[in-house]
Design an enzyme around this catalytic site. Structure first.
Site, short mmCIF file in Angstrom:
data_model
loop_
_atom_site.label_atom_id
_atom_site.label_comp_id
_atom_site.label_asym_id
_atom_site.label_seq_id
_atom_site.Cartn_x
_atom_site.Cartn_y
_atom_site.Cartn_z
N ARG A 67 0.90 -1.31 0.10
CA ARG A 67 0.05 0.05 -0.09
C ARG A 67 0.78 1.22 -0.02
O ARG A 67 0.70 2.12 0.54
CB ARG A 67 -0.85 0.20 1.26
CG ARG A 67 -2.05 -1.13 1.19
CD ARG A 67 -3.13 -0.98 0.04
NE ARG A 67 -4.04 -1.85 0.47
CZ ARG A 67 -4.11 -3.16 0.11
NH1 ARG A 67 -3.25 -3.80 -0.57
NH2 ARG A 67 -5.29 -3.98 0.23
N SER A 74 -10.77 -1.09 3.18
CA SER A 74 -9.96 -1.25 4.57
C SER A 74 -9.62 0.15 5.30
O SER A 74 -8.90 0.94 4.21
CB SER A 74 -8.73 -2.09 4.52
OG SER A 74 -8.83 -3.41 3.77
N GLU A 111 -5.25 3.56 6.43
CA GLU A 111 -4.78 3.22 5.24
C GLU A 111 -5.42 4.23 4.14
O GLU A 111 -4.82 4.90 3.09
CB GLU A 111 -5.34 1.88 4.71
CG GLU A 111 -4.79 1.42 3.39
CD GLU A 111 -5.52 1.03 2.39
OE1 GLU A 111 -5.71 1.42 1.39
OE2 GLU A 111 -6.23 -0.54 2.83
N1 EPU Z 1 -10.17 -11.13 10.20
C1 EPU Z 1 -10.86 -11.29 11.26
N2 EPU Z 1 -11.90 -10.36 11.30
C2 EPU Z 1 -12.40 -9.55 10.70
C3 EPU Z 1 -11.49 -9.46 9.50
C4 EPU Z 1 -10.70 -10.21 9.14
O1 EPU Z 1 -10.57 -12.25 12.20
O2 EPU Z 1 -13.42 -8.81 11.04
C5 EPU Z 1 -9.16 -12.13 10.07
C6 EPU Z 1 -9.61 -13.03 8.71
O3 EPU Z 1 -10.21 -14.22 9.60
C7 EPU Z 1 -8.23 -13.60 8.19
C8 EPU Z 1 -7.62 -12.28 8.08
O4 EPU Z 1 -8.00 -11.59 9.43
O5 EPU Z 1 -7.78 -14.59 9.04
C9 EPU Z 1 -7.37 -11.62 7.08
O6 EPU Z 1 -8.53 -11.06 6.46
P1 EPU Z 1 -9.22 -10.82 5.14
O7 EPU Z 1 -8.83 -11.89 4.07
O8 EPU Z 1 -10.51 -10.38 4.74
O9 EPU Z 1 -8.14 -9.70 4.42
P2 EPU Z 1 -7.69 -8.26 5.40
O10 EPU Z 1 -6.08 -8.58 5.66
O11 EPU Z 1 -8.55 -8.17 6.35
C10 EPU Z 1 -6.71 -7.55 3.19
C11 EPU Z 1 -6.87 -6.05 2.16
C12 EPU Z 1 -8.16 -5.96 1.69
C13 EPU Z 1 -8.17 -7.06 0.60
C14 EPU Z 1 -7.88 -8.54 1.48
C15 EPU Z 1 -7.93 -9.71 0.38
C16 EPU Z 1 -5.45 -4.46 3.62
C17 EPU Z 1 -5.41 -3.35 4.30
N3 EPU Z 1 -6.55 -4.87 3.24
O12 EPU Z 1 -7.82 -7.27 4.14
O13 EPU Z 1 -8.09 -4.73 0.93
O14 EPU Z 1 -9.29 -7.17 -0.20
O15 EPU Z 1 -6.73 -8.47 2.18
O16 EPU Z 1 -6.62 -9.71 -0.28
O17 EPU Z 1 -4.30 -4.89 3.30
C18 EPU Z 1 -8.52 -2.60 0.96
O18 EPU Z 1 -7.38 -2.12 0.73
O19 EPU Z 1 -9.34 -1.58 0.87
C19 EPU Z 1 -8.80 -3.81 0.90
C20 EPU Z 1 -10.32 -4.24 1.08
#
Ligand code: EPU
Length: 337
Positions: free
Chosen positions: A162, A237, A333
């Site tokens: 990012r 995010s 972010e």
């Molecule tokens: N998780 C939780 N609770 C929640 C959300 C997530 O426990 O409420 C845990 C999930 O179980 C999982 C981990 O966190 O083990 C990761 O969750 P997820 O796959 O939803 O991805 P993220 O890390 O929360 C990132 C990006 C997203 C992108 C997803 C998929 C960032 C800041 N965000 O989210 O990007 O869609 O991975 O690759 O890196 C964005 O930047 O606007 C965005 C949506």
């Protein structure tokens, strides 16, 4: 090009915040952009793309220039690859769908990300194991102070998680006008390493996914977790996933052994901020019209008439609680204006 006064930016930011621009103008070509920059050289300016990664906490006392450059064209092709230039004001998801309709591979994992093409290099957008840096070969940007156009190669952009030069040394100096992607025409590199994609494909009984199948899986996952900004204001995010030194992480992990994490290098790990926020009890909570999304705690939402200040206050409360609970600082972010 008509300059509008006291112009509501509510339809121009996906959080749906009703902040006003002192003056507002939309530009449709690089010549229009050049002339607006020349004519208003001495004035404060604010550049607005798709408005999908910002939180407006106040009215904007400046000339807001909305980048509405449209079009895409094929620059060259070989049997295996195609180089496509898309103008900055093209809607990202519509562009991704068009590349898929041509059977061009590379962007499918980034389906349904809100925003416009021109802002994708700024924060090196990414999702489900792919980032813009994997397919972007170059972008063109206009220097605000002398209106010259400059090409940035992928290396020039200094991409990180990012991150890019446009958030660092080049911040506020350039306006991205177009982006060039190198995509595959055959032998597509299918990337389904991300667990959620695998389970979505398995649900449909797909073993040999095409790029269209991957895109459909990503769309289904996003629709189940992330709110549609047309229905519920949000900026994706709100926070970055924090990256910790392994030594610091290990001490925290001993206290919270169930904490999720991913290795990012030999010395660093990334912790999902969504998990931290959920553990801290914020998931699904609502404070007036500001809230934390029920399916993805990393996403803050506007239920209708939240002000940017209310969302900012909630984000600060979350940061403070996460720090007090886990000793981890999570960074926004989105751009807080
Ligand atoms: N998780 C939780 N609770 C929640 C959300 C997530 O426990 O409420 C845990 C999930 O179980 C999982 C981990 O966190 O083990 C990761 O969750 P997820 O796959 O939803 O991805 P993220 O890390 O929360 C990132 C990006 C997203 C992108 C997803 C998929 C960032 C800041 N965000 O989210 O990007 O869609 O991975 O690759 O890196 C964005 O930047 O606007 C965005 C949506």
């Amino acid at each position: 090009m008509e300059i509008q006064h006291q112009f509501s930016l509510k339809p121009y930011n996906t959080f749906g915040i009703d902040a006003k621009a002192n003056r507002f103008v939309a530009v449709h070509t690089t010549d229009e952009l050049k002339s607006v920059l020349q004519q208003h050289a001495q004035e404060r300016k604010f550049i607005l793309g798709g408005g999908s990664n910002m939180l407006l906490t106040q009215d904007i006392d400046a000339l807001v220039i909305h980048i509405d450059l449209k079009g895409k064209k094929i620059l060259k092709e070989t049997d295996d690859h195609v180089w496509i230039e898309a103008q900055a004001g093209e809607n990202w998801h519509e562009f991704v769908l068009w590349t898929l309709s041509q059977n061009y591979g590379g962007l499918e994992n980034m389906s349904l990300i809100p925003g416009n093409v021109g802002t994708t290099p700024v924060q090196n957008i990414g999702a489900y194991g792919t980032e813009i840096k994997d397919t972007m070969v170059a972008c063109q940007a206009m220097k605000i102070d002398d209106q010259t156009l400059r090409d940035f190669s992928n290396a020039d952009c200094r991409f990180g998680y990012r991150e890019s030069i446009f958030k660092q040394e080049a911040k506020d100096q350039y306006i991205i006008t177009s982006v060039v992607f190198q995509l595959t025409k055959r032998y597509h590199k299918i990337n389904i390493a991300y667990g959620d994609i695998q389970s979505e494909l398995a649900k449909k009984g797909i073993n040999q996914p095409t790029i269209q199948d991957v895109s459909n899986a990503v769309i289904a996952i996003r629709q189940s977790k992330l709110p549609d900004p047309k229905e519920l204001g949000n900026s994706g995010s709100f926070f970055k996933n924090p990256i910790l030194l392994k030594s610091d992480f290990e001490a925290i992990h001993q206290r919270f052994p169930e904490m999720k994490y991913y290795e990012v290098s030999a010395t660093e790990v990334k912790v999902p901020a969504g998990w931290l926020i959920e553990q801290a009890g914020f998931k699904g909570k609502r404070f007036g019209d500001a809230g934390v999304h029920k399916n993805q705690a990393l996403v803050l939402v506007n239920y209708g008439n939240a002000t940017g200040q209310e969302i900012l206050k909630l984000s600060e409360e979350i940061q403070r609680t996460i720090f007090e609970t886990f000793g981890i600082h999570i960074e926004a972010e989105v751009n807080v204006i």
